[in-house]
Scaffold this motif. Structure first.
Motif, PDB file in Angstrom:
ATOM      1  N   LEU A   1      52.674  36.300  29.201  1.00  0.00           N
ATOM      2  CA  LEU A   1      51.264  35.921  29.390  1.00  0.00           C
ATOM      3  C   LEU A   1      50.856  34.688  28.585  1.00  0.00           C
ATOM      4  CD1 LEU A   1      49.590  39.441  29.157  1.00  0.00           C
ATOM      5  CD2 LEU A   1      50.019  38.109  31.239  1.00  0.00           C
ATOM      6  N   PRO A   2      49.959  33.879  29.157  1.00  0.00           N
ATOM      7  CA  PRO A   2      49.405  32.731  28.435  1.00  0.00           C
ATOM      8  C   PRO A   2      47.979  33.019  27.947  1.00  0.00           C
ATOM      9  CG  PRO A   2      49.010  32.431  30.759  1.00  0.00           C
ATOM     10  CD  PRO A   2      49.584  33.832  30.595  1.00  0.00           C
ATOM     11  N   THR A   3      47.517  32.150  27.056  1.00  0.00           N
ATOM     12  CA  THR A   3      46.093  32.147  26.711  1.00  0.00           C
ATOM     13  C   THR A   3      45.486  30.875  27.301  1.00  0.00           C
ATOM     14  OG1 THR A   3      46.625  31.103  24.630  1.00  0.00           O
ATOM     15  CG2 THR A   3      46.429  33.504  24.601  1.00  0.00           C
ATOM     16  N   GLY A   4      44.387  30.398  26.731  1.00  0.00           N
ATOM     17  CA  GLY A   4      43.770  29.159  27.209  1.00  0.00           C
ATOM     18  C   GLY A   4      42.657  29.431  28.218  1.00  0.00           C
ATOM     19  N   GLY A   5      42.057  28.343  28.668  1.00  0.00           N
ATOM     20  CA  GLY A   5      40.936  28.474  29.598  1.00  0.00           C
ATOM     21  C   GLY A   5      41.392  28.856  31.001  1.00  0.00           C
ATOM     22  N   THR A   6      42.526  28.328  31.428  1.00  0.00           N
ATOM     23  CA  THR A   6      42.951  28.505  32.819  1.00  0.00           C
ATOM     24  C   THR A   6      43.118  29.975  33.236  1.00  0.00           C
ATOM     25  OG1 THR A   6      44.110  26.415  32.529  1.00  0.00           O
ATOM     26  CG2 THR A   6      44.554  27.629  34.564  1.00  0.00           C
ATOM     27  N   PRO A   7      43.789  30.829  32.437  1.00  0.00           N
ATOM     28  CA  PRO A   7      44.026  32.189  32.934  1.00  0.00           C
ATOM     29  C   PRO A   7      42.844  33.149  32.797  1.00  0.00           C
ATOM     30  CG  PRO A   7      45.149  31.884  30.838  1.00  0.00           C
ATOM     31  CD  PRO A   7      44.513  30.575  31.174  1.00  0.00           C
ATOM     32  N   LEU A   8      41.730  32.693  32.191  1.00  0.00           N
ATOM     33  CA  LEU A   8      40.615  33.627  31.960  1.00  0.00           C
ATOM     34  C   LEU A   8      40.132  34.306  33.243  1.00  0.00           C
ATOM     35  CD1 LEU A   8      38.362  31.828  29.335  1.00  0.00           C
ATOM     36  CD2 LEU A   8      39.522  34.039  29.078  1.00  0.00           C
ATOM     37  N   GLY A   9      40.015  33.510  34.302  1.00  0.00           N
ATOM     38  CA  GLY A   9      39.540  34.068  35.578  1.00  0.00           C
ATOM     39  C   GLY A   9      40.514  35.112  36.118  1.00  0.00           C
ATOM     40  N   MET A  10      41.807  34.851  35.943  1.00  0.00           N
ATOM     41  CA  MET A  10      42.818  35.819  36.389  1.00  0.00           C
ATOM     42  C   MET A  10      42.677  37.123  35.606  1.00  0.00           C
ATOM     43  SD  MET A  10      46.943  35.640  36.009  1.00  0.00           S
ATOM     44  CE  MET A  10      46.850  35.877  34.236  1.00  0.00           C
ATOM     45  N   TYR A  11      42.495  37.017  34.278  1.00  0.00           N
ATOM     46  CA  TYR A  11      42.341  38.242  33.470  1.00  0.00           C
ATOM     47  C   TYR A  11      41.098  39.018  33.924  1.00  0.00           C
ATOM     48  CZ  TYR A  11      45.988  36.539  30.317  1.00  0.00           C
ATOM     49  OH  TYR A  11      47.186  36.114  29.802  1.00  0.00           O
ATOM     50  N   ARG A  12      40.026  38.293  34.199  1.00  0.00           N
ATOM     51  CA  ARG A  12      38.788  38.987  34.640  1.00  0.00           C
ATOM     52  C   ARG A  12      39.024  39.735  35.935  1.00  0.00           C
ATOM     53  NH1 ARG A  12      35.370  34.123  32.316  1.00  0.00           N
ATOM     54  NH2 ARG A  12      35.651  34.774  30.164  1.00  0.00           N
ATOM     55  N   ARG A  13      39.727  39.122  36.859  1.00  0.00           N
ATOM     56  CA  ARG A  13      40.012  39.780  38.149  1.00  0.00           C
ATOM     57  C   ARG A  13      40.906  40.993  37.926  1.00  0.00           C
ATOM     58  NH1 ARG A  13      37.650  40.389  41.959  1.00  0.00           N
ATOM     59  NH2 ARG A  13      39.030  39.971  43.704  1.00  0.00           N
ATOM     60  N   LEU A  14      41.887  40.860  37.031  1.00  0.00           N
ATOM     61  CA  LEU A  14      42.792  41.997  36.770  1.00  0.00           C
ATOM     62  C   LEU A  14      42.015  43.165  36.147  1.00  0.00           C
ATOM     63  CD1 LEU A  14      46.035  40.199  35.527  1.00  0.00           C
ATOM     64  CD2 LEU A  14      45.780  41.606  37.605  1.00  0.00           C
ATOM     65  N   ILE A  15      41.045  42.845  35.283  1.00  0.00           N
ATOM     66  CA  ILE A  15      40.221  43.909  34.682  1.00  0.00           C
ATOM     67  C   ILE A  15      39.421  44.607  35.792  1.00  0.00           C
ATOM     68  CG2 ILE A  15      38.270  44.347  33.124  1.00  0.00           C
ATOM     69  CD1 ILE A  15      39.411  41.891  31.435  1.00  0.00           C
ATOM     70  N   GLU A  16      38.899  43.809  36.717  1.00  0.00           N
ATOM     71  CA  GLU A  16      38.152  44.414  37.859  1.00  0.00           C
ATOM     72  C   GLU A  16      39.080  45.318  38.664  1.00  0.00           C
ATOM     73  OE1 GLU A  16      35.430  40.470  38.553  1.00  0.00           O
ATOM     74  OE2 GLU A  16      36.372  41.346  40.335  1.00  0.00           O
ATOM     75  N   PHE A  17      40.282  44.838  38.951  1.00  0.00           N
ATOM     76  CA  PHE A  17      41.230  45.651  39.736  1.00  0.00           C
ATOM     77  C   PHE A  17      41.539  46.941  38.984  1.00  0.00           C
ATOM     78  CE2 PHE A  17      43.235  41.540  41.664  1.00  0.00           C
ATOM     79  CZ  PHE A  17      42.203  41.468  42.575  1.00  0.00           C
ATOM     80  N   HIS A  18      41.657  46.838  37.667  1.00  0.00           N
ATOM     81  CA  HIS A  18      41.933  48.036  36.869  1.00  0.00           C
ATOM     82  C   HIS A  18      40.763  49.016  36.969  1.00  0.00           C
ATOM     83  CE1 HIS A  18      43.222  50.650  33.710  1.00  0.00           C
ATOM     84  NE2 HIS A  18      42.101  50.446  33.070  1.00  0.00           N
ATOM     85  N   ARG A  19      39.551  48.499  36.858  1.00  0.00           N
ATOM     86  CA  ARG A  19      38.357  49.377  36.939  1.00  0.00           C
ATOM     87  C   ARG A  19      38.239  50.027  38.304  1.00  0.00           C
ATOM     88  NH1 ARG A  19      34.704  45.426  33.298  1.00  0.00           N
ATOM     89  NH2 ARG A  19      35.482  46.229  31.313  1.00  0.00           N
TER      90      ARG A  19
ATOM     91  N   GLY B   1      40.651  51.039  39.917  1.00  0.00           N
ATOM     92  CA  GLY B   1      41.778  51.978  40.046  1.00  0.00           C
ATOM     93  C   GLY B   1      42.955  51.410  40.825  1.00  0.00           C
ATOM     94  N   LEU B   2      42.991  50.072  40.978  1.00  0.00           N
ATOM     95  CA  LEU B   2      44.057  49.467  41.780  1.00  0.00           C
ATOM     96  C   LEU B   2      45.309  49.167  40.974  1.00  0.00           C
ATOM     97  CD1 LEU B   2      41.904  46.919  43.819  1.00  0.00           C
ATOM     98  CD2 LEU B   2      42.760  49.147  44.562  1.00  0.00           C
ATOM     99  N   ILE B   3      45.172  49.068  39.645  1.00  0.00           N
ATOM    100  CA  ILE B   3      46.332  48.706  38.826  1.00  0.00           C
ATOM    101  C   ILE B   3      46.247  49.389  37.466  1.00  0.00           C
ATOM    102  CG2 ILE B   3      45.236  46.573  37.944  1.00  0.00           C
ATOM    103  CD1 ILE B   3      48.025  45.250  37.974  1.00  0.00           C
TER     104      ILE B   3
END
Ligand code: F6R
Length: 243
Positions: A34-52, A54-56
Motif C-alpha cells: 500500500l501507498p500513502t499520499g494524496g492520490t490513493p485517498l479516494g481509493m481508501y474511502r471507496r474501500l471503507i464504503e465497500f467494507h461498510r 459488507g462487500l469486503i
C-alpha cells in the motif's frame, strides 16, 4: 480514465475483486502492498464504503506499506503510520498485527529494513502492490537515480520530493524529514501484480517517461515496463504528454 474520482473508484473495485476472489486458508492470506499520499485517498474511502456495505473484509489480508519518514514520531499527523491508521486501517477489520508499516524510529534502521523484507518473504510475497509516483517519476521513495533492483533501505530524499511534500508540513521545507525508509524498486517488482495510480497534469511528464521511453533509473517507475503484470491507472490529465 476521466478524472481522479473515477481512478479511485476503479482502483478500489480492482482491490475488491482481487481480495474477494482470493481463497484464504491456514497460512494463506492475501498480501497487499500500500501507498500513502494524496492520490490513493479516494481509493481508501471507496474501500471503507465497500467494507461498510459488507462487500469486503480485510480479516485475511496482510498489508505492507511502501515507506515511512525517518525520525517522525508515530503519532505525528504526517507520519505514514498516522495516515494509514486514520485514513484506512481503523475503518476496516484488518488486525493490527497484519498491517505492517516500516518503523522510521528504529534504533537500527538497516535492521528494520531487513526485517521488513523478511516479513514480506515469510508472508509468501506480495500479491498486489499498489503504488503512486511523484512528478519526478519516483515510486515509493525511490528517487531519480535509485537502483532498479534496490531493496528496502534508508534513502535521502531528493530536493523535488521535499518541495512536493512541504505542503504537508506547513509549507516549510525545513520541517520535511530528510530521510525515509522505503521498499526498493526490486521489492515492488517482486510482487505478482502491481497497480500504479497516476492522476493530475503535474504527473504527465513522469507518465510519458515511464511508458514511452526506455527503462531508465532516472525515472524509476519506468522499471515496471519489465513487470509481467503491471497496470498504470491514470486520469486524462496525467496522459497529456503521451504521444
Ligand atoms: C507513497 C509513496 C510516494 C507517493 C508519491 C505521490 O507511499 O511512496 O511514491 O505515491 O510521492 O504522492 P501523491 O499521491 O501525494 O502525489
Amino acid at each position: 480514465l476521466e478524472d481522479a474520482d473515477v481512478v479511485a473508484d476503479w482502483a478500489a473495485r480492482f482491490v475488491l475483486q482481487r481480495v474477494t476472489q482470493f481463497a484464504p486458508g491456514p497460512g494463506r492470506r492475501f498480501v497487499l502492498g500500500l501507498p500513502t499520499g494524496g492520490t490513493p485517498l479516494g481509493m481508501y474511502r471507496r474501500l471503507i464504503e465497500f467494507h461498510r456495505q459488507g462487500l469486503i473484509s480485510f480479516k485475511y489480508v496482510t498489508t505492507f506499506n511502501m515507506d515511512e519518514y525517518v525520525g517522525l514520531p508515530r503519532d505525528h499527523p504526517e507520519s505514514y503510520h498516522y495516515y494509514m491508521w486514520n485514513e484506512f486501517f481503523k475503518h476496516v477489520d484488518i488486525e493490527p498485527e497484519h498491517a505492517h508499516v516500516l518503523d522510521g524510529n528504529a534504533t537500527d534502521l538497516a535492521a528494520e529494513c531487513q526485517r521488513f523484507e523478511d516479513l514480506i518473504k515469510e508472508a509468501g510475497g506480495v500479491h498486489l502492490f499498489i503504488g503512486g509516483i511523484g512528478p519526478d517519476g519516483h515510486i515509493a521513495f525511490n528517487e531519480p537515480g535509485s537502483s532498479l533492483v534496490s531493496r528496502t533501505r534508508v534513502k535521502t530524499l531528493a530536493y523535488d520530493t521535499l518541495e512536493a511534500n512541504k505542503r504537508f508540513f506547513g509549507n516549510d521545507i525545513t520541517k520535511v524529514p530528510r530521510q525515509a525508509l522505503t521498499v526498493g524498486v526490486g521489492t515492488v517488482m517482486d510482487a505478482k501484480e502491481v497497480m500504479i495510480l497516476i492522476t493530475g497534469a503535474h504527473k504527465a511528464l513522469a507518465l510519458a517517461k515511464a511508458v514511452e521511453e526506455g527503462v531508465n533509473h532516472m525515472w524509476t517507475v519506468s522499471a515496471f515496463q519489465q513487470h509481467a503484470q503491471a497496470l498504470f491507472v491514470c486520469d486524462e490529465d496525467a496522459t497529456l504528454e503521451l504521444r
